[in-house]
Motif scaffolding. Structure first.
Motif: not given
Lengths: 287, 383
Positions: A185-214
């Motif tokens: 949340x704090x990172x997104x606040x800073x990203x929105x406040x930043x004047x310019x292109x703000x890129x946030x990679x957010x690591x998420x998870x996919x138990x349905x496929x990635x988790x199950x296959x591996x």
């Protein structure tokens, strides 16, 4: 800026669009809530927020929020967002894209949006796989990991999207975790406040496929693994490579990923430059 | 009316600015680049935004993003770029986002003949994107008409909330000729209506006047959802067959109901014509000359020139097929509109092609020779 401890994010949900399409254990909902809390913290007028998505599980979430929402085509959220922002710079424009969406089919648009430094906040939700189409390999799937199209393990190396975006010219680059929603949340606040292109990679998870296959367990196990393998920027690096949801016993390289704000610089923002040019040109020359 | 020496692509720029276009995004491609260059110069002077994008997919995406924010937008391209835009043309048709796409046709397929004319994109303009969708395609045949139909393209796009394709060949794009531009007052400029209902009652995909709901500007206070998924009146994704059937029926009905306004054509010497040439774009100019030469030689020829290619003027062509002995379609491709004419003729008159796809425009002599052949009964049907 709203400072109350409990953010009122439910006001931003289109409850009449529920139930949503996300699977149990998917980390995307955590990211969406963090984004809504960030918008509430900043006190942004609801009518002046536009959220643009591409195609995929993450992009479908733009429909669930009560702003001006634009669910576009696969990979092309950022050019739509660019047109929107240039046409009406007073809007706060956010883009939610997936890892295949943003880095494969939409990779060209992503690096050009960064180069232009257009004031759009882009959340790239990385679950290391194509979830909506059934678990095929993504440009973020680490080598050797199993997917529907790499049954013997992936041969290709994956992108580090934050390094890519910094090199392409993004003036704000951060990595957040679905397992660390308050930091996110704090990172997104800073990203929105930043004047310019703000890129946030957010690591998420996919138990349905990635988790199950591996064989990485369900959602909670995958989120816990995130915390073990990714370090906050301020902390010393752990001797482990980040693999989304990788088990403790997995082989590791010697560099861990970091999360937090990884890069920030001040440079001219495109929509401001374009409108300054227009202000100086209006009425000039024959029309 | 003002007379001026103008290039076709420049006339397109002038028409767009006069029609109220205030956003352009494009990618360089021959033979359309003069339009982008002209917009780069002209737009800032009238408060408009210009941006050169990274490719044609991004160009049309940016135009539609800007359109949703309330700016009339346009992009211009040629064959290869037009191919890349197809997915977004479908998106615009389904999500009902007004925009204008100019395709200056060059020889194809593939890279083809970048600096030579063709009329090979006619069917692509109609059916290039996947799925059923209605579309409007206008085909000017002179520099003055490029101006007129550019204004008209914006007007129809706003009125019917649809992408409109302005389709002309390289010759029309690059020719410089004396052009008598119609006054803007005579053409009129359509502004996009905004909703005035309470925000919670707004249905961006409802069945409004002329089957088109008003499109609220993003940021104007109406919050709504836009998607390329099948959607209900609110724009919410749906899989309900009844709702989806209604949506498709409305999308088709809105252009069907508007035919009288949308479908435009010109006829010359048709009243007593025994052989009617159907031609559009630069081919129609060669055909016009062929008609007068044929008449001089005692062959009663006439010209039917669609200015709207899609929706196709089927009823009008059907009427011609009733009275003419034969129809000849002159076009710069291996046969596209000729089959459409054949469909409309319904066997009432034989239909012959006068086709050329070698990068050279059809000449009056070629068309005349074909007319003579057709009247003599020596021509093969549809070829």
């Amino acid at each position: 800026m709203n400072t109350a401890a409990r953010a009122d994010y439910r006001r931003y949900l289109r409850l009449d669009m529920m139930p949503h399409i996300l699977c149990p254990g998917c980390g995307h909902g955590i990211v969406l809530q963090a984004m809504l809390r960030a918008i509430w913290r900043l006190g942004l007028p609801q009518d002046q927020v536009a959220v643009v998505g591409g195609i995929g599980c993450s992009s479908r979430m733009v429909g669930y929020v009560d702003f001006c929402t634009l669910h576009t085509t696969h990979g092309r959220a950022l050019p739509f967002a660019t047109g929107l922002k240039l046409a009406r710079p007073e809007l706060t424009v956010l883009a939610i894209v997936g890892d295949g969406d943003g880095l494969a089919i939409g990779g060209n648009h992503l690096i050009h949006a960064a180069r232009r430094n257009i004031d759009v906040t882009c959340l790239l939700l990385n679950n290391a796989i194509y979830g909506m189409t059934g678990g095929q390999v993504a440009p973020t799937t680490p080598t050797e990991m199993v997917s529907a199209t790499t049954p013997g393990g992936a041969l290709e190396p994956s992108f580090d999207s934050c390094k890519l975006l910094e090199a392409a010219g993004a003036s704000f680059v951060a990595r957040g975790l679905s397992s660390a929603p308050i930091d996110l949340e704090a990172l997104i606040v800073q990203g929105i406040q930043h004047q310019g292109f703000s890129f946030l990679e957010v690591l998420s998870d996919c138990p349905t496929y990635y988790g199950r296959y591996n064989r990485l367990g369900e959602g909670p196990e995958m989120l816990q693994a995130q915390r073990r393998h990714v370090d906050w920027v301020a902390a010393p690096l752990a001797d482990k490579a980040f693999v989304p949801g990788f088990a403790d016993t997995a082989a590791v390289a010697d560099v861990a990923l970091q999360y937090g704000v990884l890069h920030r610089e001040t440079r001219p923002e495109l929509s401001e430059q374009v409108h300054r040019l227009i202000a100086a040109s209006v009425g000039e020359g024959p029309t | 009316m003002t007379a001026t020496l103008l290039q076709g692509n420049q006339a397109c720029v002038r028409g767009a600015i006069d029609a109220g276009c205030r956003f352009f995004a494009g990618y360089p491609i021959t033979p359309s680049s003069e339009i982008m260059e002209g917009m780069a110069t002209m737009l800032p002077r009238v408060g408009g935004v210009f941006i050169q994008m990274e490719d044609e997919m991004a160009s049309l995406a940016a135009v539609m993003g800007a359109s949703l924010a309330g700016r009339k937008g346009m992009t211009a391209t040629s064959g290869p770029g037009f191919s890349l835009m197809q997915e977004h043309i479908g998106y615009g048709a389904f999500a009902e986002i007004p925009c204008v796409i100019v395709d200056v046709m060059r020889g194809g397929p593939s890279t083809g003949l970048p600096t030579s004319p063709s009329q090979g994109d006619v069917m692509q303009a109609r059916w290039g994107t996947h799925g059923d969708h209605p579309i409007i395609v206008l085909a000017p045949a002179s520099v003055a008409e490029v101006y007129e139909l550019t204004v008209r393209a914006f007007n129809l796009s706003e009125r019917y909330r649809t992408p409109v394709i302005l389709l002309y060949d390289e010759v029309i794009g690059h020719v410089r000729e004396r052009a008598e531009l119609p006054s803007l007052e005579s053409l009129g400029v359509v502004e996009r209506p905004q909703p005035n209902c309470p925000t919670e009652a707004y249905r961006p995909y409802g069945d409004g006047a002329q089957r088109v709901a008003p499109l609220a500007d993003f940021g104007s206070g109406y919050r709504y959802h836009v998607t390329g998924l099948a959607h209900d009146e609110r724009g919410y994704p749906t899989q309900d067959p009844r709702v989806i059937a209604r949506l498709h029926e409305r999308l088709h009905a809105k252009l069907q109901d508007g035919r009288a306004e949308i479908v435009s054509y010109e006829g010359e010497e048709l009243d007593d014509a025994e052989v009617v040439i159907v031609a559009y774009g630069v081919s129609a100019r060669a055909a016009r000359r062929a008609v007068s030469e044929a008449r001089r030689q005692g062959l009663r020829a006439g010209l039917f020139r669609p200015r709207t290619l899609w929706p196709f003027p089927d009823a009008e062509v059907n009427v011609l097929a009733r009275s003419a002995r034969a129809l000849v379609v002159a076009e710069m491709n291996m046969g596209q509109i000729v089959y459409e004419v054949e469909r409309c003729a319904r066997g009432q008159a034989p239909v012959f092609g006068c086709l050329r796809a070698d990068g050279q425009p059809l000449t009056p002599d070629e068309i005349l020779a074909r007319l003579v052949e057709v009247r003599a009964g020596e021509a093969e049907v549809s070829r």
